[in-house]
Design a protein around this motif. Structure first.
Motif, PDB file in Angstrom:
ATOM      1  N   TYR A  61       0.861  -1.179   0.000  1.00 53.71           N
ATOM      2  CA  TYR A  61       0.000   0.000   0.000  1.00 53.71           C
ATOM      3  C   TYR A  61       0.897   1.229   0.000  1.00 53.71           C
ATOM      4  CZ  TYR A  61      -4.103  -2.850   1.211  1.00 53.71           C
ATOM      5  OH  TYR A  61      -5.113  -3.766   1.204  1.00 53.71           O
ATOM      6  N   VAL A  62       0.493   2.232  -0.757  1.00 50.81           N
ATOM      7  CA  VAL A  62       1.225   3.496  -0.789  1.00 50.81           C
ATOM      8  C   VAL A  62       0.317   4.595  -0.266  1.00 50.81           C
ATOM      9  CG1 VAL A  62       2.442   5.176  -2.210  1.00 50.81           C
ATOM     10  CG2 VAL A  62       2.612   2.735  -2.750  1.00 50.81           C
ATOM     11  N   ILE A  63       0.843   5.378   0.645  1.00 53.19           N
ATOM     12  CA  ILE A  63       0.170   6.581   1.142  1.00 53.19           C
ATOM     13  C   ILE A  63       0.960   7.745   0.570  1.00 53.19           C
ATOM     14  CG2 ILE A  63      -0.592   7.829   3.194  1.00 53.19           C
ATOM     15  CD1 ILE A  63      -0.387   5.164   4.730  1.00 53.19           C
ATOM     16  N   PRO A  64       0.476   8.327  -0.542  1.00 57.75           N
ATOM     17  CA  PRO A  64       1.318   9.254  -1.312  1.00 57.75           C
ATOM     18  C   PRO A  64       1.624  10.536  -0.563  1.00 57.75           C
ATOM     19  CG  PRO A  64      -0.594   8.503  -2.580  1.00 57.75           C
ATOM     20  CD  PRO A  64      -0.832   8.127  -1.156  1.00 57.75           C
ATOM     21  N   ALA A  65       2.811  11.068  -0.831  1.00 54.28           N
ATOM     22  CA  ALA A  65       3.155  12.420  -0.396  1.00 54.28           C
ATOM     23  C   ALA A  65       2.696  13.386  -1.481  1.00 54.28           C
ATOM     24  CB  ALA A  65       4.657  12.539  -0.177  1.00 54.28           C
ATOM     25  N   GLY A  66       2.573  14.650  -1.105  1.00 53.80           N
ATOM     26  CA  GLY A  66       2.229  15.657  -2.096  1.00 53.80           C
ATOM     27  C   GLY A  66       0.794  15.625  -2.545  1.00 53.80           C
ATOM     28  N   SER A  67      -0.113  15.054  -1.725  1.00 52.67           N
ATOM     29  CA  SER A  67      -1.520  14.964  -2.126  1.00 52.67           C
ATOM     30  C   SER A  67      -2.358  16.071  -1.503  1.00 52.67           C
ATOM     31  CB  SER A  67      -2.087  13.600  -1.706  1.00 52.67           C
ATOM     32  OG  SER A  67      -1.377  12.559  -2.328  1.00 52.67           O
ATOM     33  N   GLY A  68      -1.714  17.108  -0.997  1.00 53.44           N
ATOM     34  CA  GLY A  68      -2.457  18.172  -0.330  1.00 53.44           C
ATOM     35  C   GLY A  68      -2.270  18.077   1.169  1.00 53.44           C
ATOM     36  N   GLN A  69      -2.317  19.228   1.839  1.00 50.70           N
ATOM     37  CA  GLN A  69      -2.028  19.255   3.262  1.00 50.70           C
ATOM     38  C   GLN A  69      -3.025  18.442   4.071  1.00 50.70           C
ATOM     39  OE1 GLN A  69       0.434  20.130   5.100  1.00 50.70           O
ATOM     40  NE2 GLN A  69      -0.646  19.548   6.969  1.00 50.70           N
ATOM     41  N   ARG A  70      -4.315  18.537   3.707  1.00 49.72           N
ATOM     42  CA  ARG A  70      -5.291  17.781   4.471  1.00 49.72           C
ATOM     43  C   ARG A  70      -4.956  16.299   4.441  1.00 49.72           C
ATOM     44  NH1 ARG A  70     -11.384  18.563   2.740  1.00 49.72           N
ATOM     45  NH2 ARG A  70     -10.736  20.688   3.185  1.00 49.72           N
ATOM     46  N   SER A  71      -4.622  15.793   3.275  1.00 49.51           N
ATOM     47  CA  SER A  71      -4.254  14.385   3.170  1.00 49.51           C
ATOM     48  C   SER A  71      -2.973  14.102   3.927  1.00 49.51           C
ATOM     49  CB  SER A  71      -4.099  13.984   1.698  1.00 49.51           C
ATOM     50  OG  SER A  71      -3.791  12.620   1.578  1.00 49.51           O
ATOM     51  N   ALA A  72      -2.028  15.051   3.922  1.00 48.37           N
ATOM     52  CA  ALA A  72      -0.764  14.847   4.634  1.00 48.37           C
ATOM     53  C   ALA A  72      -1.005  14.758   6.136  1.00 48.37           C
ATOM     54  CB  ALA A  72       0.206  15.981   4.315  1.00 48.37           C
ATOM     55  N   THR A  73      -1.889  15.614   6.651  1.00 49.87           N
ATOM     56  CA  THR A  73      -2.212  15.574   8.076  1.00 49.87           C
ATOM     57  C   THR A  73      -2.873  14.250   8.435  1.00 49.87           C
ATOM     58  OG1 THR A  73      -2.481  17.975   8.112  1.00 49.87           O
ATOM     59  CG2 THR A  73      -3.501  16.732   9.902  1.00 49.87           C
ATOM     60  N   ALA A  74      -3.827  13.833   7.606  1.00 51.65           N
ATOM     61  CA  ALA A  74      -4.504  12.560   7.846  1.00 51.65           C
ATOM     62  C   ALA A  74      -3.540  11.391   7.664  1.00 51.65           C
ATOM     63  CB  ALA A  74      -5.693  12.418   6.909  1.00 51.65           C
ATOM     64  N   ALA A  75      -2.643  11.491   6.689  1.00 49.81           N
ATOM     65  CA  ALA A  75      -1.670  10.423   6.461  1.00 49.81           C
ATOM     66  C   ALA A  75      -0.774  10.240   7.672  1.00 49.81           C
ATOM     67  CB  ALA A  75      -0.832  10.724   5.225  1.00 49.81           C
ATOM     68  N   ALA A  76      -0.365  11.337   8.279  1.00 48.88           N
ATOM     69  CA  ALA A  76       0.493  11.246   9.460  1.00 48.88           C
ATOM     70  C   ALA A  76      -0.232  10.539  10.589  1.00 48.88           C
ATOM     71  CB  ALA A  76       0.930  12.647   9.895  1.00 48.88           C
ATOM     72  N   ARG A  77      -1.510  10.856  10.775  1.00 50.20           N
ATOM     73  CA  ARG A  77      -2.286  10.180  11.812  1.00 50.20           C
ATOM     74  C   ARG A  77      -2.371   8.680  11.532  1.00 50.20           C
ATOM     75  NH1 ARG A  77      -6.910  13.137  11.894  1.00 50.20           N
ATOM     76  NH2 ARG A  77      -7.569  12.142   9.974  1.00 50.20           N
ATOM     77  N   ALA A 116      -4.700  31.555   6.741  1.00 50.71           N
ATOM     78  CA  ALA A 116      -5.898  30.761   6.468  1.00 50.71           C
ATOM     79  C   ALA A 116      -5.657  29.320   6.883  1.00 50.71           C
ATOM     80  CB  ALA A 116      -6.264  30.822   4.987  1.00 50.71           C
ATOM     81  N   LEU A 117      -6.671  28.711   7.490  1.00 48.45           N
ATOM     82  CA  LEU A 117      -6.616  27.302   7.858  1.00 48.45           C
ATOM     83  C   LEU A 117      -7.864  26.633   7.290  1.00 48.45           C
ATOM     84  CD1 LEU A 117      -5.304  24.936   9.463  1.00 48.45           C
ATOM     85  CD2 LEU A 117      -6.738  25.614  11.400  1.00 48.45           C
ATOM     86  N   GLU A 118      -7.671  25.814   6.275  1.00 48.40           N
ATOM     87  CA  GLU A 118      -8.797  25.064   5.719  1.00 48.40           C
ATOM     88  C   GLU A 118      -9.158  23.959   6.701  1.00 48.40           C
ATOM     89  OE1 GLU A 118     -10.097  22.613   1.669  1.00 48.40           O
ATOM     90  OE2 GLU A 118      -8.080  23.470   1.868  1.00 48.40           O
ATOM     91  N   VAL A 119     -10.400  23.927   7.157  1.00 47.51           N
ATOM     92  CA  VAL A 119     -10.811  23.026   8.229  1.00 47.51           C
ATOM     93  C   VAL A 119     -11.540  21.834   7.607  1.00 47.51           C
ATOM     94  CG1 VAL A 119     -12.033  22.814  10.416  1.00 47.51           C
ATOM     95  CG2 VAL A 119     -10.969  24.990   9.786  1.00 47.51           C
ATOM     96  N   GLY A 120     -10.749  20.826   7.254  1.00 48.63           N
ATOM     97  CA  GLY A 120     -11.318  19.632   6.642  1.00 48.63           C
ATOM     98  C   GLY A 120     -10.907  18.348   7.319  1.00 48.63           C
ATOM     99  N   ASP A 121     -10.180  18.452   8.440  1.00 45.90           N
ATOM    100  CA  ASP A 121      -9.706  17.276   9.157  1.00 45.90           C
ATOM    101  C   ASP A 121      -9.876  17.525  10.652  1.00 45.90           C
ATOM    102  OD1 ASP A 121      -7.941  14.651   8.903  1.00 45.90           O
ATOM    103  OD2 ASP A 121      -7.145  15.808  10.580  1.00 45.90           O
ATOM    104  N   ALA A 122      -9.981  16.432  11.399  1.00 44.24           N
ATOM    105  CA  ALA A 122     -10.174  16.545  12.845  1.00 44.24           C
ATOM    106  C   ALA A 122      -9.055  17.338  13.503  1.00 44.24           C
ATOM    107  CB  ALA A 122     -10.266  15.144  13.458  1.00 44.24           C
ATOM    108  N   LYS A 123      -7.833  17.194  13.022  1.00 45.21           N
ATOM    109  CA  LYS A 123      -6.730  17.940  13.623  1.00 45.21           C
ATOM    110  C   LYS A 123      -6.878  19.438  13.373  1.00 45.21           C
ATOM    111  CE  LYS A 123      -3.194  14.308  13.658  1.00 45.21           C
ATOM    112  NZ  LYS A 123      -1.813  13.960  13.294  1.00 45.21           N
ATOM    113  N   GLU A 124      -7.392  19.794  12.216  1.00 41.75           N
ATOM    114  CA  GLU A 124      -7.620  21.208  11.928  1.00 41.75           C
ATOM    115  C   GLU A 124      -8.758  21.767  12.781  1.00 41.75           C
ATOM    116  OE1 GLU A 124      -5.975  20.440   7.426  1.00 41.75           O
ATOM    117  OE2 GLU A 124      -8.120  20.336   7.867  1.00 41.75           O
TER     118      GLU A 124
END
Length: 847
Positions: free
Chosen positions: A446-462, A568-576
């Motif tokens: 499985y690959v969890i890609p880098a560079g897919s947008g910050q929201r995805s990066a935050t979720a990927a780290a979790r 600006a903080l786009e609020v699309g993830d629980a961490k945000e």
């Protein structure tokens, strides 16, 4: 091909009772009855409010089990204050405050007993892990740890080592009292520990020379004291293993990983006669099930023989003969979801794992209605039964020692070698038929890609940190690589499926399966997927050629731009969400602009702090402006998991109920009312209805589920007809949203949809016309009245609008906070709260 005709043959072929020499020297003369847990039970209000406050949760102690120290490890346990209200006392059982003195005494009496504190419960009670084994020098303990590591990390070499099994002490894990009001496993464990610690029997000495026994004496001390199933946060810990939201579950997870047991028994109650797994179909497709069913059924039969041999009868004692679901039932007690202790442990090498449901009911309503003498009679029998199951298990491991170790090695070897999943042959144990065969296909990685947008990066780290915490190997690409015609950038995370615990990696990262056609009834949830529900992008690949390095923790994802000006903080993830609520709690003048929080330049240092704390990324705001936003204060008539999640997200929450509102509730500190459980508009008295009407002129409303939908209709909020799907339906569903930023999947449990929508109503999210079920179990009702996924296709799942009073309302037919699991959906609820409060003006400040 159900199994009743195979009973006699199975018992003859596989029964392996404990050797007579290992019997007690002088023994004293899922829960089936509860069924699946719906998410419609309100949390205790207001009595549990403090206990449910995530901000007040004590930090768990560092995990105390050392892998390399010798034995015994004498730990002077601190003594809790005596609590005469401990619910165990009425049953004649050991109260929580009596456990530490008993363990301190046993450590002094015997060099076979060691105790460690492995964490704390939600309400701050110590969790005790007891190890019973012969004395070991530090050198011997280090040798055992090296063998354990070799079994997991170099299983091919371990399999070739003819001397390994003779040197290795097989680990056995006894988990007790995970449901707080299923008490007797704790007392059976304490009895067994004492008997093994003090026995002069040479057979016991031989047992402890070849095995280590680990006892999690009470997995849920909060529930034990309080006399409830759940822990102090209101969570069923035996549903939390792949989420690990609770400190007790995290402590058990670590203990299982560190001890790597070959056999595990989870002691529960109450099913008469005693219920002993293995289970009915469907069977988890990610286990090495041929190894698992062979050993689990054999030990199940041995436990059955030991329990029946106690001599309790229906006529004399009210105790029915043992039942084994695999043999005796068609469906309804499955091992499909990895949320239970015995269904989680096999991913860490356990090849015989069991729920044992002891027979005689002593919890509610019996606890309140039966005489004390009768309750104590039942508890004494239950303790005997639980102790017999433990004796049979350690006898089974002693008798099958080398084979169990070899089978554990084989679990890890298959994973590390990347072998295809094995289809279990029919008849591997008597009664194993086509209805028992479940399998999966493992991708190469499985690959969890880098560079897919910050929201995805935050979720990927979790997600990456969660995988690592579960002992799944994750790597990071050192340079870009190609797979399946796509180029993945450097920094992408890779989960190579050629690893010992590939089953656990796959059960978390695969989409799952719709098993509706294959089985009529399920015990609990049937679908889950960290890949689809946790907000990260996860892609299976069939080839892997990449330069990688191991990951111990995800790379930091928080950042603040150097350019001056507002942020600006786009609020699309629980961490945000958590970061935004942190800023609001500090009094920072944040504005809200259609899903984006605008933070003034003067708050740049605060932004840096929350960026680092929560791993969120700010961007330049330019000239963006929005509606001034203040902390959104929520009054919630909700289930415990929802209260926990709302507070975890940083919302100030006040629990309410019908009774609270009828007693006279001050609405002045509330911006949004959240309704999902425990509030009936029809049951409100005139004064409470008048106060509610006044609130609705300025406040918003969010509802979830049937209780929420009923409240919407009764309160005259949005024009919508609620259609109830099959109450048993649950799983991961495809959804189509009006907002492209929302996830493409959601979760349902007793799903709802909305029709007959008024002109004031907007459809925010619909069930996809394709499916919509991706993974789970969702059939039409058997009475022919519909309610299946076919009827839900294209229907509105989440709607919003403003009622004639001006209240901004959102209705959820999905389960976006279910058991704190679908992390990627939490922001959808937060967005509804922010919108509802800002549209009504309840949570705005003066610009």
């Amino acid at each position: 091909m159900r199994r009743l005709l195979a009973v006699t043959v199975a018992a003859a072929l596989l029964a392996m009772p404990a050797p007579a020499a290992l019997a007690d020297p002088a023994p004293p003369a899922r829960d089936f009855g509860n069924g699946p847990e719906r998410n419609e039970v309100a949390a205790g209000v207001p009595e549990q409010a403090a206990a449910l406050d995530a901000r007040a949760m004590p930090e768990a102690q560092p995990y105390g089990h050392s892998r390399e120290r010798g034995y015994p490890r004498r730990t002077r346990l601190p003594l809790p204050p005596e609590n005469p209200a401990d619910s165990s006392i009425k049953l004649g059982l050991v109260p929580y405050h009596g456990i530490a003195p008993k363990l301190n005494e046993l450590q002094q009496r015997s060099n076979r007993v060691s105790v460690e504190i492995i964490g704390r419960s939600y309400q701050g009670r110590d969790l005790y892990l007891v190890t019973v084994t012969e004395p070991e020098s530090e050198a011997r303990a280090r040798e055992q740890e090296r063998i354990r590591e070799r079994i997991e990390h170099d299983p091919a070499a371990a399999a070739r080592d003819r001397w390994l099994a003779a040197q290795y002490k097989a680990p056995i894990f006894i988990n007790a009292n995970i449901h707080g009001n299923e008490w007797e496993g704790t007392d059976a464990s304490l009895r067994t520990i004492e008997q093994l610690a003090t026995s002069k029997d040479p057979a016991v000495a031989s047992l402890l020379a070849r095995n280590r026994l680990y006892f999690n004496v009470t997995a849920n001390p909060d529930g034990r004291v309080n006399g409830v199933r759940q822990n102090g946060a209101g969570f069923d810990l035996n549903r939390d293993f792949v989420t690990a939201s609770q400190p007790e579950a995290r402590a058990m997870r670590q203990a299982i990983m560190d001890t790597q047991p070959v056999a595990l028994v989870d002691l529960h109650g109450y099913v008469n006669g005693t219920l002993i797994e293995p289970t009915t179909p469907p069977h988890g497709a990610n286990y090495e099930y041929d190894l698992f069913i062979t050993n689990t059924y054999a030990n199940g039969l041995g436990m059955e023989a030991a329990v029946n041999a106690l001599g309790y009868t229906p006529e004399k004692d009210g105790v029915e003969p043992v039942q084994i679901p695999f043999r005796d039932s068609t469906d309804g007690w499955d091992d499909w979801p990895p949320i239970f202790t015995p269904q989680y442990a096999p991913f860490h090498g356990t090849v015989a794992a069991h729920t044992v449901e002891i027979p005689l009911d002593v919890n509610e309503p019996a606890y309140s209605n039966e005489p004390v003498e009768e309750l104590r009679r039942r508890s004494a029998i239950n303790t005997d039964v639980a102790a017999a199951a433990v004796r049979a298990t350690y006898g089974f491991v002693q008798a099958r020692h080398d084979r169990l170790i070899a089978d554990q090695i084989e679990v890890f070897r298959r994973g590390a070698a990347g072998e295809p999943a094995k289809e279990v042959p029919l008849g591997i144990v008597p009664g194993f038929g086509p209805e028992d065969v479940y399998t999966t296909t493992f991708p190469r990685a499985y690959v969890i890609p880098a560079g897919s947008g910050q929201r995805s990066a935050t979720a990927a780290a979790r997600l990456v940190d969660h995988l690592v915490a579960n002992d799944v190997r994750v790597e990071r690409a050192r340079s870009a690589f190609r797979s399946g015609g796509r180029t993945y950038p450097a920094g992408s995370y890779v989960v190579d499926m050629r690893q010992p615990k590939r089953g656990l990696a796959n059960v978390m990262l695969e989409p799952g399966a719709d098993i509706s056609p294959r089985v009529g009834a399920m015990y609990d949830i049937s679908g889950w997927s960290h890949a689809l529900l946790w907000g990260a992008t996860v892609e299976p690949v069939e080839s892997l050629r990449a330069r990688t390095e191991p990951v111990r923790a995800a790379a930091p994802t928080g950042s603040v731009p150097r350019t001056p000006g507002a942020l600006a903080l786009e609020v699309g993830d629980a961490k945000e969400v958590r970061a935004l609520n942190d800023l609001l709690a500090q009094g920072i003048a944040v504005t809200w602009d259609d899903g984006t929080a605008i933070v003034p330049a003067t708050a740049r240092q605060a932004a840096r702090t929350v960026a680092d704390r929560y791993g969120v990324a700010f961007t330049p705001a330019g000239t963006a402006t929005g509606t001034p936003l203040a902390p959104v204060r929520v009054a919630a008539a909700a289930s415990a998991d929802e209260l926990f999640t709302l507070r975890e997200l940083g919302f100030p929450v006040t629990p309410v109920s019908t009774a609270v509102l009828n007693a006279g509730f001050d609405w002045s500190a509330t911006d949004v009312l959240y309704v999902s459980s425990g509030l009936s508009h029809a049951a409100l008295n005139p004064a409470a209805r008048t106060a509610l009407e006044a609130f609705l002129a300025t406040g918003g409303v969010i509802t979830r589920g049937r209780t929420g939908a009923t409240f919407n209709t009764a309160a005259g909020l949005l024009t919508a007809t609620t259609v109830a799907g099959n109450a048993d339906g649950n799983g991961v569903v495809r959804v189509v949203s009006a907002d492209d930023g929302l996830p493409g999947h959601s979760f349902v449990y007793s799903p709802l949809w909305f029709t007959g929508l008024g002109p004031e109503v907007t459809v925010e999210q619909s069930y996809a016309a394709d499916g919509p079920l991706v993974a789970g179990h969702w059939r039409p009702r058997e009475d022919g009245s519909g309610g299946g996924q076919e009827q839900a296709r294209g229907q509105a799942a989440v709607v919003s609008g403003r009622d004639e009073r001006g209240a901004a309302v959102v209705l959820f037919g999905t389960e976006p906070m279910f058991r704190n699991h679908p992390k990627g959906l939490f922001a959808q609820v937060a967005g509804a709260l922010y919108w509802s409060s800002s549209v009504t003006g309840a949570a705005v400040t003066t610009p």
